[in-house]
Design an enzyme around this catalytic site. Structure first.
Site, PDB file in Angstrom:
ATOM      1  CG  HIS A   1      44.452 -66.102  31.119  1.00  0.00           C
ATOM      2  ND1 HIS A   1      44.977 -66.740  29.949  1.00  0.00           N
ATOM      3  CD2 HIS A   1      44.743 -67.360  31.916  1.00  0.00           C
ATOM      4  CE1 HIS A   1      45.280 -67.931  29.914  1.00  0.00           C
ATOM      5  NE2 HIS A   1      45.250 -68.428  30.999  1.00  0.00           N
TER       6      HIS A   1
ATOM      7  CD  GLU B   1      44.723 -63.439  28.403  1.00  0.00           C
ATOM      8  OE1 GLU B   1      43.680 -64.002  28.047  1.00  0.00           O
ATOM      9  OE2 GLU B   1      45.922 -63.728  28.539  1.00  0.00           O
TER      10      GLU B   1
ATOM     11  CG  HIS C   1      41.860 -66.423  26.305  1.00  0.00           C
ATOM     12  ND1 HIS C   1      42.822 -66.913  27.198  1.00  0.00           N
ATOM     13  CD2 HIS C   1      40.683 -67.378  26.500  1.00  0.00           C
ATOM     14  CE1 HIS C   1      42.248 -67.955  27.973  1.00  0.00           C
ATOM     15  NE2 HIS C   1      40.981 -68.315  27.647  1.00  0.00           N
TER      16      HIS C   1
ATOM     17  CD  GLU D   1      44.092 -65.748  22.846  1.00  0.00           C
ATOM     18  OE1 GLU D   1      44.458 -64.629  23.091  1.00  0.00           O
ATOM     19  OE2 GLU D   1      44.560 -66.737  23.281  1.00  0.00           O
TER      20      GLU D   1
END
Length: 727
Positions: A353, A356, A491, A584
């Protein structure tokens, strides 16, 4: 959380498309003023507000046509250079509106509302509608839960009857405040945002002074938001040194509430008399390049690392983005460019993404660190590079990153740059292999008729008109070329490690625990990263948004969080030998560059320790008993685990397993199967588990006949016995 992103995208057009073909307003918006406050600034002269009999100003109704003019002027306010530290200076005109000056003045980094460096007890407000809408929720880009009215709403919102609302931030010590970034309320169900506000400062939270217009000397009124999500920057006419800062909403959307999310731009000031405790420094002792790198700067940095460590690095491209930017990979090994027999291949993928950005910078920092430490002779890094072949893909979505980079770390918002240039979410773009596997399992076809591994691509996915991004195709071909064993997909926007399956087994279920046959391995891998990440192990930190993952060790099954059909993790597991998890890394998707040293320290050990997990389990070579040559594509099956792996072209394989005793079977076409027991211990591995396979008589006969050789007597007798058994 991610479901909110798509629901908001679906609702947004209802507001944006308010004009008919004639330009007449189909939808009218209104602004509510705080009673007794100064009217909101206008972009053009307007009549003074009419007064009611009781002296309170009436509500001002603004049609979309006029609203569009205001939005255009505000877009100038939100445009910035790639870094927050250099922005156009803003002043106020005598009419109270803000103007941009041509001169560029250095700004200040964020105080840390979004990154959680500012704690909840540093935030106060005049009132709150509920605990879930308290001041601690007034953080830039904070995301709400699916339900309004719970403990995790998407902004600070003052009570409806609060006539003089304010949100206050305590910096903890004298600080030079230079600007404010605001958003409206993040919600699927409501539209709430502040349209203008004033700013005040204090050193003791009792005596306050305001930010004033340079020309008129009156309190400056800053234009705020025209939608819930777009961040709007306002720089102060004059930076102010104080300990406390207050935002005082003046007007907000009619029918809505005074709700906002914010970030404060602030610089530290010198304290020669040591009157205040020293703030904790964000830093790292590693001599690395701590800044955000656009495409050109990334290429330059990778080239510098390659030139500094030519014997252990190689740069190659796996393809191009939709806009033609190359997807560069840094390979690091003692024999770059060569698959060594018995040496496992691992990869890190970041920036899938585009907005990110932290994972991208961590991989650029990691390649610098590995080069530097190898030259220093660090034994841990030396062993890692001599026993493992590491591949680092800093940016899978360079097009999206460039869009986010141009907006800057504080103004990119939650979604801009997330998708590739075609508008495709790359983490939903891989082939869905889960559905055909589960359907075959339900029909009792796995593993005898339908394999439980290396599932082929569906026909629809290979068609020329299939909606498959070039970035996705490039990564799939990369997976096929290299026998990866272990991977992590980096991410941002949360603090958790999620593991497959990412897609729920029950169709249309939003979330459901859906483990793989290798659930124990995936939970081990996830726990290793989460357990060595400094920030994930910080017991004093608060949750990022609407879920407290620390209650479960900061790991979660992906499908039990939210379903993701077509994820790279699931595809990697079902189409290749590679085990992959999603990390994450941070609450802040695009942290300011002054936070990169601390983020590196938060993740450095976790990045290294995770790579070392490729040694966990068993490994070996499957060879032909007669020729002792490796057998490619031999299948390695472990009793009790309905997922097999295959050997690479040299016959070598790696099978990740948690400690325990296992019965392992090797099989290959044209060979008799072989089975043996293999033990995995807690000691550094992997445990060697080699196989010698004997050709079947039919296979030996085929090879002899193909070579024109005479069939030996023993083989002739065995074939005759086999024919007799069949009769």
């Amino acid at each position: 959380m991610w479901a909110l992103l798509f629901l908001l995208a679906a609702f947004a057009p209802a507001v944006d498309l308010g004009l008919g073909a004639s330009g007449a307003s189909v939808l009218s918006l209104a602004t509510t003023e705080a009673p007794g406050s100064t009217p909101a600034p206008r972009s053009s002269p307007a009549q003074p507000p009419a007064e009611k009999a009781n002296g309170t100003p009436q509500q001002h109704i603004r049609v979309i046509k006029k609203k569009k003019i205001i939005v255009k002027k505000r877009k100038k306010l939100t445009r910035l250079s790639p870094l927050v530290t250099a922005r156009p200076q803003v002043t106020t005109s005598p009419a109270g509106t803000l103007n941009l000056l041509e001169k560029q003045e250095p700004g200040c980094p964020p105080l840390g509302l979004e990154s959680l460096r500012v704690s909840d007890n540093q935030l106060e407000a005049s009132s709150s509608q509920s605990f879930g809408l308290g001041p601690h929720r007034g953080r830039l880009n904070i995301q709400s839960g699916l339900e309004d009215g719970d403990l995790y709403d998407g902004a600070w919102c003052a009570e409806q009857q609060d006539t003089k609302p304010w949100l206050q931030v305590d910096a903890g010590l004298p600080t030079r405040f230079s600007g404010i970034v605001t958003q409206g309320r993040n919600s699927v169900w409501r539209y709430d945002w502040v349209t203008s506000y004033k700013v005040q400062f204090s050193n003791d939270s009792r005596t306050w002074w305001g930010s004033r217009n340079r020309s008129s000397g009156m309190d400056a009124v800053f234009p705020a938001n025209s939608d819930p999500e777009t961040p709007v920057l306002n720089l102060l006419p004059e930076p102010q040194v104080a300990r406390f800062i207050r935002l005082l909403p003046q007007t907000w959307l009619q029918g809505g509430a005074s709700c906002l999310r914010a970030e404060i731009l602030a610089c530290s000031v010198s304290d020669p008399k040591d009157l205040f405790p020293e703030a904790s420094a964000l830093g790292s002792s590693d001599p690395l390049d701590f800044q955000h790198h656009n495409y050109k700067a990334m290429r330059k940095l990778m080239k510098q690392v390659n030139e500094q460590c030519p014997n252990i690095t190689r740069i190659y491209s796996i393809g191009k983005s939709y806009q033609g930017l190359k997807l560069y990979v840094m390979e690091m090994s003692d024999q770059p460019g060569e698959h060594e027999l018995g040496e496992p291949e691992v990869r890190y993928v970041a920036n899938m993404h585009g907005n990110e950005a932290l994972g991208r910078e961590l991989l650029l920092l990691l390649m610098q660190f590995l080069c530097h430490e190898f030259l220093r002779g660090d034994p841990r890094v030396t062993r890692l590079l001599t026993e493992t072949r590491i591949h680092l893909l800093p940016s899978m979505n360079p097009d999206g990153y460039e869009a986010a980079y141009r907006r800057g770390s504080e103004l990119v918002g939650w979604a801009e740059g997330r998708w590739n240039h075609q508008g495709i979410d790359l983490n939903h773009n891989f082939a869905d292999l889960n559905t055909p596997l589960w359907e075959a399992e339900d029909d009792g076809l796995v593993p005898h008729t339908v394999p439980n591994h290396h599932l082929p691509l569906p026909t629809y996915y290979t068609l020329p008109n299939a909606t498959v991004a070039p970035e996705t195709r490039a990564v799939i071909e990369w997976m096929k070329r290299i026998p990866f064993v272990l991977s992590a997909n980096l991410h941002g926007g949360e603090l958790v490690v999620s593991y497959p399956f990412d897609m729920t087994r029950t169709p249309w279920a939003a979330r459901e625990l859906t483990p793989t046959p290798d659930d124990a391995v995936f939970r081990w891998l996830s726990t290793v990263y989460a357990g060595t990440s400094r920030v994930m192990q910080d017991t004093d930190r608060r949750p990022c948004h609407s879920q407290d993952f620390s209650l479960h060790g900061n790991v979660i099954n992906g499908a039990d969080w939210h379903t993701v059909p077509g994820s790279m993790n699931d595809f990697s597991y079902l189409h290749t030998n590679c085990f992959e998890v999603t990390v994450e890394l941070s609450c802040d998707k695009f942290p300011h560059e002054n936070e990169l040293p601390q983020e590196w320290e938060n993740n450095k050990d976790a990045l290294l320790t995770y790579l070392e997990q490729v040694r966990m389990g068993i490994a070996g070579v499957v060879r032909d008993k007669d020729t002792e040559l490796g057998i490619a594509d031999a299948v390695i099956a472990v009793d009790g685990i309905n997922h097999d792996v295959t050997t690479a072209w040299g016959g070598d394989y790696w099978r990740l397993l948690t400690p325990g005793d296992y019965v392992v079977t090797a099989s290959a076409e044209g060979y008799h199967t072989a089975t043996r027991s293999c033990r995995v211990t807690f000691e550094e591995g992997p445990f060697p588990c080699n196989f010698l396979l004997t050709k079947t008589p039919k296979q030996r006969l085929r090879e002899l006949l193909a070579a024109g050789a005479k069939v030996p007597p023993d083989l002739r007798r065995r074939l005759e016995r086999l024919r007799g058994q069949k009769k």
